[in-house]
Design a protein around this motif. Structure first.
Motif, PDB file in Angstrom:
ATOM      1  N   SER A  66     -34.098  24.607  19.126  1.00 57.04           N
ATOM      2  CA  SER A  66     -35.090  24.344  18.318  1.00 57.04           C
ATOM      3  C   SER A  66     -34.457  24.539  16.901  1.00 57.04           C
ATOM      4  N   LEU A  67     -35.097  23.620  15.937  1.00 57.05           N
ATOM      5  CA  LEU A  67     -34.847  23.668  14.407  1.00 57.05           C
ATOM      6  C   LEU A  67     -35.781  24.497  13.430  1.00 57.05           C
ATOM      7  N   ARG A  68     -35.431  25.487  12.722  1.00 57.59           N
ATOM      8  CA  ARG A  68     -36.256  26.281  12.078  1.00 57.59           C
ATOM      9  C   ARG A  68     -36.032  26.035  10.311  1.00 57.59           C
ATOM     10  N   GLY A  69     -37.172  26.082   9.862  1.00 52.61           N
ATOM     11  CA  GLY A  69     -37.213  25.862   8.495  1.00 52.61           C
ATOM     12  C   GLY A  69     -37.672  24.528   8.123  1.00 52.61           C
ATOM     13  N   LEU A  70     -38.470  24.389   6.934  1.00 55.66           N
ATOM     14  CA  LEU A  70     -38.628  23.124   6.383  1.00 55.66           C
ATOM     15  C   LEU A  70     -37.844  22.213   5.907  1.00 55.66           C
ATOM     16  N   THR A  71     -36.777  22.608   5.232  1.00 51.56           N
ATOM     17  CA  THR A  71     -35.982  21.675   4.685  1.00 51.56           C
ATOM     18  C   THR A  71     -34.941  21.313   5.892  1.00 51.56           C
ATOM     19  N   THR A  72     -34.780  22.259   6.739  1.00 49.87           N
ATOM     20  CA  THR A  72     -33.725  21.726   7.885  1.00 49.87           C
ATOM     21  C   THR A  72     -34.394  20.728   8.659  1.00 49.87           C
ATOM     22  N   ILE A  73     -35.430  21.105   9.026  1.00 49.91           N
ATOM     23  CA  ILE A  73     -36.268  19.770   9.996  1.00 49.91           C
ATOM     24  C   ILE A  73     -36.610  18.534   9.138  1.00 49.91           C
ATOM     25  N   ALA A  74     -36.771  18.545   7.918  1.00 47.67           N
ATOM     26  CA  ALA A  74     -37.157  17.542   7.091  1.00 47.67           C
ATOM     27  C   ALA A  74     -35.688  16.611   6.924  1.00 47.67           C
ATOM     28  N   ALA A  75     -34.404  17.349   6.666  1.00 46.37           N
ATOM     29  CA  ALA A  75     -33.146  16.683   6.677  1.00 46.37           C
ATOM     30  C   ALA A  75     -32.901  15.924   8.000  1.00 46.37           C
ATOM     31  N   HIS A  76     -33.453  16.818   9.076  1.00 45.54           N
ATOM     32  CA  HIS A  76     -33.057  16.106  10.455  1.00 45.54           C
ATOM     33  C   HIS A  76     -34.084  14.916  10.602  1.00 45.54           C
ATOM     34  N   LEU A  77     -35.135  15.007  10.134  1.00 45.68           N
ATOM     35  CA  LEU A  77     -36.087  13.689  10.375  1.00 45.68           C
ATOM     36  C   LEU A  77     -35.395  12.558   9.641  1.00 45.68           C
ATOM     37  N   VAL A  78     -35.066  12.832   8.187  1.00 48.00           N
ATOM     38  CA  VAL A  78     -34.478  11.901   7.518  1.00 48.00           C
ATOM     39  C   VAL A  78     -33.162  11.063   8.114  1.00 48.00           C
ATOM     40  N   LYS A  79     -32.474  12.122   8.768  1.00 50.02           N
ATOM     41  CA  LYS A  79     -31.331  11.536   9.702  1.00 50.02           C
ATOM     42  C   LYS A  79     -31.680  10.740  10.816  1.00 50.02           C
ATOM     43  N   GLN A  80     -32.743  11.146  11.548  1.00 50.55           N
ATOM     44  CA  GLN A  80     -33.348  10.541  12.553  1.00 50.55           C
ATOM     45  C   GLN A  80     -33.849   9.021  12.055  1.00 50.55           C
ATOM     46  N   ALA A  81     -34.216   9.186  11.009  1.00 53.09           N
ATOM     47  CA  ALA A  81     -34.807   7.844  10.757  1.00 53.09           C
ATOM     48  C   ALA A  81     -33.882   6.912  10.115  1.00 53.09           C
ATOM     49  N   ASN A  82     -32.631   7.208   9.912  1.00 53.13           N
ATOM     50  CA  ASN A  82     -31.362   6.296   9.497  1.00 53.13           C
ATOM     51  C   ASN A  82     -31.713   6.134   7.929  1.00 53.13           C
ATOM     52  N   LYS A  83     -32.140   7.147   7.225  1.00 54.49           N
ATOM     53  CA  LYS A  83     -32.276   7.161   5.812  1.00 54.49           C
ATOM     54  C   LYS A  83     -31.824   8.058   5.155  1.00 54.49           C
ATOM     55  N   GLU A  84     -30.669   8.421   5.329  1.00 52.50           N
ATOM     56  CA  GLU A  84     -29.602   9.388   4.732  1.00 52.50           C
ATOM     57  C   GLU A  84     -29.491   9.325   3.300  1.00 52.50           C
ATOM     58  N   TYR A  85     -29.577   7.925   2.650  1.00 52.52           N
ATOM     59  CA  TYR A  85     -29.778   7.962   1.208  1.00 52.52           C
ATOM     60  C   TYR A  85     -30.887   8.855   0.372  1.00 52.52           C
ATOM     61  N   LEU A  86     -31.814   9.309   1.328  1.00 52.14           N
ATOM     62  CA  LEU A  86     -32.775   9.986   0.655  1.00 52.14           C
ATOM     63  C   LEU A  86     -32.220  11.730   0.623  1.00 52.14           C
ATOM     64  N   LEU A  87     -30.945  11.936   1.210  1.00 49.94           N
ATOM     65  CA  LEU A  87     -30.429  13.287   0.895  1.00 49.94           C
ATOM     66  C   LEU A  87     -29.315  13.227  -0.169  1.00 49.94           C
ATOM     67  N   GLY A  88     -29.430  11.950  -0.796  1.00 47.18           N
ATOM     68  CA  GLY A  88     -28.294  11.599  -1.819  1.00 47.18           C
ATOM     69  C   GLY A  88     -27.194  10.989  -1.601  1.00 47.18           C
ATOM     70  N   SER A  89     -26.734  10.002  -2.441  1.00 49.19           N
ATOM     71  CA  SER A  89     -25.529   9.406  -2.217  1.00 49.19           C
ATOM     72  C   SER A  89     -24.155   9.757  -2.832  1.00 49.19           C
ATOM     73  N   THR A  90     -24.269  10.508  -3.350  1.00 54.11           N
ATOM     74  CA  THR A  90     -22.948  11.062  -4.141  1.00 54.11           C
ATOM     75  C   THR A  90     -22.977  12.526  -3.759  1.00 54.11           C
ATOM     76  N   ALA A  91     -21.537  13.248  -3.811  1.00 54.27           N
ATOM     77  CA  ALA A  91     -21.437  14.658  -3.716  1.00 54.27           C
ATOM     78  C   ALA A  91     -22.354  15.403  -4.511  1.00 54.27           C
ATOM     79  N   GLU A  92     -22.313  15.116  -5.977  1.00 51.70           N
ATOM     80  CA  GLU A  92     -23.368  15.742  -6.972  1.00 51.70           C
ATOM     81  C   GLU A  92     -24.566  15.428  -6.464  1.00 51.70           C
TER      82      GLU A  92
END
Length: 139
Positions: free
Chosen positions: A40-66
Motif C-alpha cells: 500500500s502507498l501512504r501519504g497524500l503527495t506519494t499517492i498523488a504522484a502515483h496517480l499522475v504516473k498511472q495517468a501517463n501525465k508525468e509532465y505534471l511532476l515537472g519537466s526539468t530537474a529544477e
C-alpha cells in the motif's frame, strides 16, 4: 476537504477510472491506497504522484530537474504548512505569503501547471470558502 475526496477528484481530473479505494490511518488520518500490484502507498503527495504516473501525465511532476525540485518543494509545503493549520492568523499569513510569491508567476513553478498547483488549490479551498462565507455573513 478530506484527503480521500481530494484524491478522488485528482483521479477524475487525470481521466483515470474510479477504482481506487482509499482509507486513512492514525490520528492525523494519513491517506492510504492499497494497490493491486504490491504494498500500500501512504501519504497524500506519494499517492498523488502515483496517480499522475498511472495517468501517463508525468509532465505534471515537472519537466526539468529544477522544475521537479520546485514541484516537490510545494508538495512538501502543502503537507507541512497548509495541512493542520486552521487558526485565522496562520491562514492569513499563509495566504499573504503565497500571494506575494505568486506576484510575478502564473503557476507555482513559474509558467507550467503542475501537481503542486492542483494540491495547493485543494488544500487552500476550504480556507477560501470559509473566508468567503465569513465575508458574506459580515455584509
Amino acid at each position: 476537504m478530506a484527503a480521500a475526496a481530494e484524491l478522488s477528484l485528482l483521479e477524475k481530473s487525470l481521466g483515470l477510472s474510479k477504482g481506487n479505494k482509499y482509507s486513512a490511518q492514525g490520528e492525523r488520518q494519513i491517506p492510504v491506497l492499497q494497490t493491486n500490484n504490491g504494498p500500500s502507498l501512504r501519504g497524500l503527495t506519494t499517492i498523488a504522484a502515483h496517480l499522475v504516473k498511472q495517468a501517463n501525465k508525468e509532465y505534471l511532476l515537472g519537466s526539468t530537474a529544477e522544475e521537479k525540485a520546485i514541484v516537490q518543494q510545494w508538495l512538501e509545503y502543502r503537507v507541512t504548512q497548509i495541512d493542520g493549520h486552521s487558526s485565522k492568523n496562520d491562514i492569513h499569513t499563509l495566504l499573504k505569503d503565497l500571494n506575494s510569491y505568486l506576484e510575478d508567476k502564473v503557476y507555482l513553478t513559474g509558467y507550467n501547471f503542475t501537481l503542486a498547483d492542483i494540491l495547493l488549490y485543494y488544500g487552500l479551498h476550504r480556507f477560501i470558502i470559509r473566508k468567503l462565507r465569513h465575508t458574506e455573513v459580515g455584509n
